[in-house]
Design an enzyme around this catalytic site. Structure first.
Site, mmCIF file in Angstrom:
data_model
loop_
_atom_site.group_PDB
_atom_site.id
_atom_site.type_symbol
_atom_site.label_atom_id
_atom_site.label_comp_id
_atom_site.label_asym_id
_atom_site.label_seq_id
_atom_site.Cartn_x
_atom_site.Cartn_y
_atom_site.Cartn_z
ATOM 1 N N GLY B 45 -6.886 -82.109 -26.951
ATOM 2 C CA GLY B 45 -8.005 -82.977 -26.587
ATOM 3 C C GLY B 45 -8.648 -82.496 -25.314
ATOM 4 O O GLY B 45 -8.198 -81.519 -24.713
ATOM 5 N N GLU B 61 -12.599 -79.724 -29.585
ATOM 6 C CA GLU B 61 -11.374 -79.491 -28.816
ATOM 7 C C GLU B 61 -10.245 -79.007 -29.725
ATOM 8 O O GLU B 61 -9.465 -78.127 -29.371
ATOM 9 C CB GLU B 61 -10.937 -80.782 -28.113
ATOM 10 C CG GLU B 61 -11.906 -81.297 -27.073
ATOM 11 C CD GLU B 61 -11.861 -80.509 -25.755
ATOM 12 O OE1 GLU B 61 -10.988 -79.623 -25.610
ATOM 13 O OE2 GLU B 61 -12.716 -80.759 -24.892
ATOM 14 N N GLU B 65 -8.386 -75.476 -29.281
ATOM 15 C CA GLU B 65 -6.989 -75.430 -28.833
ATOM 16 C C GLU B 65 -5.996 -75.091 -29.925
ATOM 17 O O GLU B 65 -4.882 -74.667 -29.633
ATOM 18 C CB GLU B 65 -6.611 -76.767 -28.181
ATOM 19 C CG GLU B 65 -7.415 -77.012 -26.914
ATOM 20 C CD GLU B 65 -7.070 -78.322 -26.232
ATOM 21 O OE1 GLU B 65 -7.415 -78.458 -25.056
ATOM 22 O OE2 GLU B 65 -6.470 -79.204 -26.877
ATOM 23 N N PRO B 82 -6.347 -97.880 -16.584
ATOM 24 C CA PRO B 82 -6.833 -97.118 -15.428
ATOM 25 C C PRO B 82 -5.828 -96.106 -14.883
ATOM 26 O O PRO B 82 -6.215 -95.132 -14.249
ATOM 27 C CB PRO B 82 -7.100 -98.203 -14.375
ATOM 28 C CG PRO B 82 -7.154 -99.489 -15.098
ATOM 29 C CD PRO B 82 -6.431 -99.334 -16.385
ATOM 30 N N GLU B 114 -0.500 -72.795 -25.647
ATOM 31 C CA GLU B 114 0.442 -72.638 -26.736
ATOM 32 C C GLU B 114 0.376 -73.893 -27.606
ATOM 33 O O GLU B 114 0.294 -75.001 -27.089
ATOM 34 C CB GLU B 114 1.841 -72.481 -26.132
ATOM 35 C CG GLU B 114 2.920 -72.061 -27.092
ATOM 36 C CD GLU B 114 4.268 -71.964 -26.381
ATOM 37 O OE1 GLU B 114 5.285 -71.924 -27.074
ATOM 38 O OE2 GLU B 114 4.272 -71.947 -25.116
#
Lengths: 228, 228
Positions: B45, B61, B65, B82, B114
């Site tokens: 992500g 993403e 990745e 938060p 990786e």
DNA sequence: ACAAAAGTGTTGATCATACACCCATGA
DNA sequence: TCATGGGTGTATGATCAACACTTTTGT
């Protein structure tokens, strides 16, 4: 990749508040006091503050704009189309809420803007993509009602089985058989019979029931199926 | 209330990618190359760019990745506590994805970090609140599988009924009766029987079936119940 | 011929649906 | 006494769960 490499979309929460009265399934809207869409009706909501939890933000905006607090609220979906706000890219985390309309009369308190209940089937043109959010909330309400006893959130604490059946009929948008409905709901054993009856009706008064949250939670823990 | 009155939380997408092989339900994780949680395993992500659609961001993403693209992907939930990121307030829109592991071998391509498949029941400690996101995705997968034919996304195009049953058993975490399972699924008429059989098995070879997406969509349109 | 999984039907229990009348109450 | 909705049971069909043996194939 630190976040400041790219400009950030802004983040808001919006809230679809459902209510039910004798006539309709209703939705609470506010009239926008600011541009864009000034003067248009929209969902209550606003910008999430740095350090603020999403649900807290939704509840805060709801209270500021409509006076509603301590109500059933659940996350619906996050809408993030880059053009959904004409100013800039604004992602909104939408919530939906259920309230008992008899305790929250047709025009709610308001902080800054005007707020009013609209029949779901007769809505004005809405700001932003709020019609889409509303349609999605309506669908969630329908499907969630089938397997989860959320309908009670829309009723007063004590209610008749006819009121409950009417709720199901209007939300699911289908007619239900009175006897079968009663059998099914009573068999779930999540309704507590009170010793009260409805008042001021020009016919035999119906028994009042109360949702037995404790029994429900126990049955849910035990993995029982509570479909209607 | 313009957005720039308040500091904004940052916005990311994260993706829980499920795969299934002979042994396990598996999840695709990446090893973080950057602080915070450098060297820890995490969900693929990253930050959503201004002007970028949320789902597009999740897919981008994921491809960057892990090399995965054109796979089943659906929004799960938005997590916004938060303190979920130690640096600053970062809200993440989580997605979950299903892939056919036989076409995406145990170690995927990787852009910077990786990437590796882990058995869902034997995961390493994860960065951020990613364990929570994973648990939530697992729950969604289970419940969605009960009323929607998403399991096919985890299988090769052609599969045996035993493979399919094993998928249901492992995801729902309950044993199913072979005859009842076959009856039920065949009766749905969303499986197309091919004239092929499985290869290289040391026993009677099973017939291969294919998911009939068209038939499924038609039945869904018609409002049929497709629960398993 | 043996090992391994494929494939196949029936029965009884449970659940869902359809359906109509008497009752209690207030006007 | 009439109008209104409240409250109740049964019969039929559909669906679900439990269950075991024969078939096919490769070794």
């Amino acid at each position: 990749m630190p976040s400041y490499e790219y400009a950030r979309p802004a983040l808001t929460t919006d809230c679809v508040v459902f209510g039910l009265d004798e006539e309709d399934l209703k939705v609470l809207l506010i009239k926008r006091g600011l541009t864009p869409f000034k003067g248009k009706w929209a969902l209550p909501g606003g910008f999430v503050r740095e350090g603020e939890d999403l649900e807290k933000s939704a509840r805060r905006e709801l209270q500021e704009e409509t006076g509603l607090k301590d109500i059933f609220l659940e996350q619906l979906y996050t809408f993030g189309h880059p053009k959904r706000d004409p100013r800039e890219h604004v992602v909104t985390v939408a919530y939906y809420a259920l309230v008992n309309l008899s305790e929250h009369p047709p025009t709610a308190d308001t902080d800054a803007d005007e707020a009013a209940w609209f029949p779901f089937d007769d809505l004005p043109k809405l700001a932003f993509d709020h019609s889409e959010i509303l349609a999605s909330a309506r669908e969630r309400l329908r499907s969630k009602l089938r397997y989860s006893p959320i309908g009670f959130e829309l009723l007063p604490e004590k209610f008749t089985l006819t009121q409950l059946q009417s709720l199901y009929e209007r939300i699911l948008d289908e007619q239900l058989d009175k006897r079968n409905f009663r059998k099914k709901l009573l068999k779930l054993e999540i309704l507590e019979e009170t010793d009260e009856i409805e008042q001021d009706v020009a016919h035999r008064a119906a028994r009042l029931y109360r949702f037995d949250r404790k029994a429900y939670l126990e049955k849910q823990e035990a993995g029982l199926n509570l479909e209607i």
